[in-house]
Design a protein around this motif. Sequence first.
Motif, PDB file in Angstrom:
ATOM      1  N   SER A  34      23.132 -27.102  24.703  1.00 17.68           N
ATOM      2  CA  SER A  34      21.973 -26.392  24.177  1.00 17.68           C
ATOM      3  C   SER A  34      21.242 -25.648  25.289  1.00 17.68           C
ATOM      4  CB  SER A  34      21.021 -27.360  23.472  1.00 17.68           C
ATOM      5  OG  SER A  34      20.489 -28.290  24.388  1.00 17.68           O
ATOM      6  N   SER A  35      21.243 -26.228  26.499  1.00 14.73           N
ATOM      7  CA  SER A  35      20.563 -25.529  27.593  1.00 14.73           C
ATOM      8  C   SER A  35      21.360 -24.309  28.047  1.00 14.73           C
ATOM      9  CB  SER A  35      20.321 -26.471  28.770  1.00 14.73           C
ATOM     10  OG  SER A  35      21.539 -26.881  29.349  1.00 14.73           O
ATOM     11  N   VAL A  36      22.688 -24.380  27.991  1.00 14.68           N
ATOM     12  CA  VAL A  36      23.502 -23.214  28.334  1.00 14.68           C
ATOM     13  C   VAL A  36      23.262 -22.103  27.324  1.00 14.68           C
ATOM     14  CG1 VAL A  36      25.881 -22.361  28.458  1.00 14.68           C
ATOM     15  CG2 VAL A  36      25.266 -24.492  29.577  1.00 14.68           C
ATOM     16  N   GLY A  37      23.156 -22.451  26.068  1.00 14.62           N
ATOM     17  CA  GLY A  37      22.863 -21.453  25.046  1.00 14.62           C
ATOM     18  C   GLY A  37      21.497 -20.833  25.233  1.00 14.62           C
ATOM     19  N   ALA A  38      20.522 -21.648  25.642  1.00 17.24           N
ATOM     20  CA  ALA A  38      19.175 -21.120  25.882  1.00 17.24           C
ATOM     21  C   ALA A  38      19.175 -20.162  27.066  1.00 17.24           C
ATOM     22  CB  ALA A  38      18.215 -22.276  26.130  1.00 17.24           C
ATOM     23  N   VAL A  39      19.907 -20.502  28.117  1.00 22.90           N
ATOM     24  CA  VAL A  39      19.986 -19.619  29.290  1.00 22.90           C
ATOM     25  C   VAL A  39      20.659 -18.306  28.915  1.00 22.90           C
ATOM     26  CG1 VAL A  39      21.066 -19.351  31.558  1.00 22.90           C
ATOM     27  CG2 VAL A  39      19.930 -21.482  30.975  1.00 22.90           C
ATOM     28  N   ARG A  40      21.708 -18.373  28.120  1.00 25.02           N
ATOM     29  CA  ARG A  40      22.391 -17.146  27.687  1.00 25.02           C
ATOM     30  C   ARG A  40      21.471 -16.262  26.853  1.00 25.02           C
ATOM     31  NH1 ARG A  40      28.289 -19.544  25.989  1.00 25.02           N
ATOM     32  NH2 ARG A  40      29.042 -19.849  28.118  1.00 25.02           N
ATOM     33  N   ARG A  41      20.678 -16.869  25.986  1.00 25.53           N
ATOM     34  CA  ARG A  41      19.743 -16.090  25.176  1.00 25.53           C
ATOM     35  C   ARG A  41      18.697 -15.409  26.041  1.00 25.53           C
ATOM     36  NH1 ARG A  41      20.048 -20.325  21.549  1.00 25.53           N
ATOM     37  NH2 ARG A  41      18.178 -21.269  22.457  1.00 25.53           N
ATOM     38  N   VAL A  42      18.176 -16.129  27.048  1.00 28.67           N
ATOM     39  CA  VAL A  42      17.162 -15.537  27.925  1.00 28.67           C
ATOM     40  C   VAL A  42      17.746 -14.364  28.694  1.00 28.67           C
ATOM     41  CG1 VAL A  42      15.779 -15.975  29.998  1.00 28.67           C
ATOM     42  CG2 VAL A  42      15.767 -17.618  28.123  1.00 28.67           C
ATOM     43  N   ILE A  43      18.958 -14.535  29.215  1.00 27.98           N
ATOM     44  CA  ILE A  43      19.605 -13.443  29.960  1.00 27.98           C
ATOM     45  C   ILE A  43      19.865 -12.258  29.040  1.00 27.98           C
ATOM     46  CG2 ILE A  43      21.725 -12.782  31.163  1.00 27.98           C
ATOM     47  CD1 ILE A  43      21.773 -15.593  32.352  1.00 27.98           C
ATOM     48  N   HIS A  44      20.326 -12.534  27.830  1.00 25.88           N
ATOM     49  CA  HIS A  44      20.604 -11.444  26.891  1.00 25.88           C
ATOM     50  C   HIS A  44      19.323 -10.727  26.474  1.00 25.88           C
ATOM     51  CE1 HIS A  44      22.736  -9.127  23.942  1.00 25.88           C
ATOM     52  NE2 HIS A  44      21.918  -9.539  22.998  1.00 25.88           N
ATOM     53  N   ASP A  45      18.223 -11.461  26.346  1.00 24.12           N
ATOM     54  CA  ASP A  45      16.945 -10.832  25.971  1.00 24.12           C
ATOM     55  C   ASP A  45      16.398  -9.972  27.103  1.00 24.12           C
ATOM     56  OD1 ASP A  45      17.090 -11.991  23.516  1.00 24.12           O
ATOM     57  OD2 ASP A  45      15.717 -13.637  23.997  1.00 24.12           O
ATOM     58  N   ARG A  46      16.579 -10.400  28.335  1.00 25.68           N
ATOM     59  CA  ARG A  46      16.029  -9.636  29.459  1.00 25.68           C
ATOM     60  C   ARG A  46      16.904  -8.448  29.841  1.00 25.68           C
ATOM     61  NH1 ARG A  46      12.517 -12.978  33.589  1.00 25.68           N
ATOM     62  NH2 ARG A  46      11.576 -14.396  32.104  1.00 25.68           N
ATOM     63  N   PHE A  47      18.209  -8.601  29.734  1.00 19.36           N
ATOM     64  CA  PHE A  47      19.146  -7.532  30.109  1.00 19.36           C
ATOM     65  C   PHE A  47      20.086  -7.257  28.938  1.00 19.36           C
ATOM     66  CE2 PHE A  47      18.312 -10.228  33.859  1.00 19.36           C
ATOM     67  CZ  PHE A  47      17.567  -9.340  34.611  1.00 19.36           C
ATOM     68  N   PRO A  48      19.618  -6.665  27.855  1.00 24.60           N
ATOM     69  CA  PRO A  48      20.476  -6.503  26.673  1.00 24.60           C
ATOM     70  C   PRO A  48      21.626  -5.529  26.879  1.00 24.60           C
ATOM     71  CG  PRO A  48      18.374  -5.403  26.343  1.00 24.60           C
ATOM     72  CD  PRO A  48      18.281  -6.143  27.644  1.00 24.60           C
ATOM     73  N   GLY A  49      21.463  -4.500  27.701  1.00 23.31           N
ATOM     74  CA  GLY A  49      22.521  -3.515  27.873  1.00 23.31           C
ATOM     75  C   GLY A  49      23.524  -3.873  28.951  1.00 23.31           C
ATOM     76  N   LYS A  50      23.242  -4.863  29.753  1.00 23.81           N
ATOM     77  CA  LYS A  50      24.105  -5.205  30.889  1.00 23.81           C
ATOM     78  C   LYS A  50      25.344  -5.980  30.482  1.00 23.81           C
ATOM     79  CE  LYS A  50      21.173  -3.835  34.118  1.00 23.81           C
ATOM     80  NZ  LYS A  50      21.421  -2.853  35.112  1.00 23.81           N
ATOM     81  N   LEU A  51      25.350  -6.603  29.306  1.00 23.69           N
ATOM     82  CA  LEU A  51      26.451  -7.466  28.915  1.00 23.69           C
ATOM     83  C   LEU A  51      27.521  -6.756  28.093  1.00 23.69           C
ATOM     84  CD1 LEU A  51      24.445 -10.673  28.016  1.00 23.69           C
ATOM     85  CD2 LEU A  51      25.666 -10.163  30.119  1.00 23.69           C
ATOM     86  N   LYS A  52      27.371  -5.469  27.854  1.00 26.79           N
ATOM     87  CA  LYS A  52      28.367  -4.751  27.069  1.00 26.79           C
ATOM     88  C   LYS A  52      29.612  -4.499  27.904  1.00 26.79           C
ATOM     89  CE  LYS A  52      25.073  -2.528  24.045  1.00 26.79           C
ATOM     90  NZ  LYS A  52      24.502  -1.281  23.573  1.00 26.79           N
ATOM     91  N   VAL A  53      30.754  -4.617  27.266  1.00 26.71           N
ATOM     92  CA  VAL A  53      32.029  -4.410  27.938  1.00 26.71           C
ATOM     93  C   VAL A  53      32.380  -2.934  27.867  1.00 26.71           C
ATOM     94  CG1 VAL A  53      34.479  -5.002  27.908  1.00 26.71           C
ATOM     95  CG2 VAL A  53      32.773  -6.722  27.322  1.00 26.71           C
ATOM     96  N   PRO A  54      32.724  -2.316  29.007  1.00 26.25           N
ATOM     97  CA  PRO A  54      33.137  -0.906  28.967  1.00 26.25           C
ATOM     98  C   PRO A  54      34.566  -0.796  28.423  1.00 26.25           C
ATOM     99  CG  PRO A  54      33.191  -1.716  31.210  1.00 26.25           C
ATOM    100  CD  PRO A  54      32.620  -2.818  30.364  1.00 26.25           C
TER     101      PRO A  54
END
Length: 60
Positions: A34-54
Amino acid sequence: MTFFRNRMFLEGIALGGICGIVIGSILAFTLGESSVGAVRRVIHDRFPGKLKVPFQYLSQ
């Protein structure tokens, strides 16, 4: 030290230790996931465009 000679006492300690390890492992895994999921959500919320695959570079 006479209680170490009682077989039921030793079996109770062994069974309690095994159950404690199993329950502790389940709790640690659950909290860890659950903590890994929370960390992933925080990262995705702060950097939403950085995780897209080219995708244009995947075929090269």
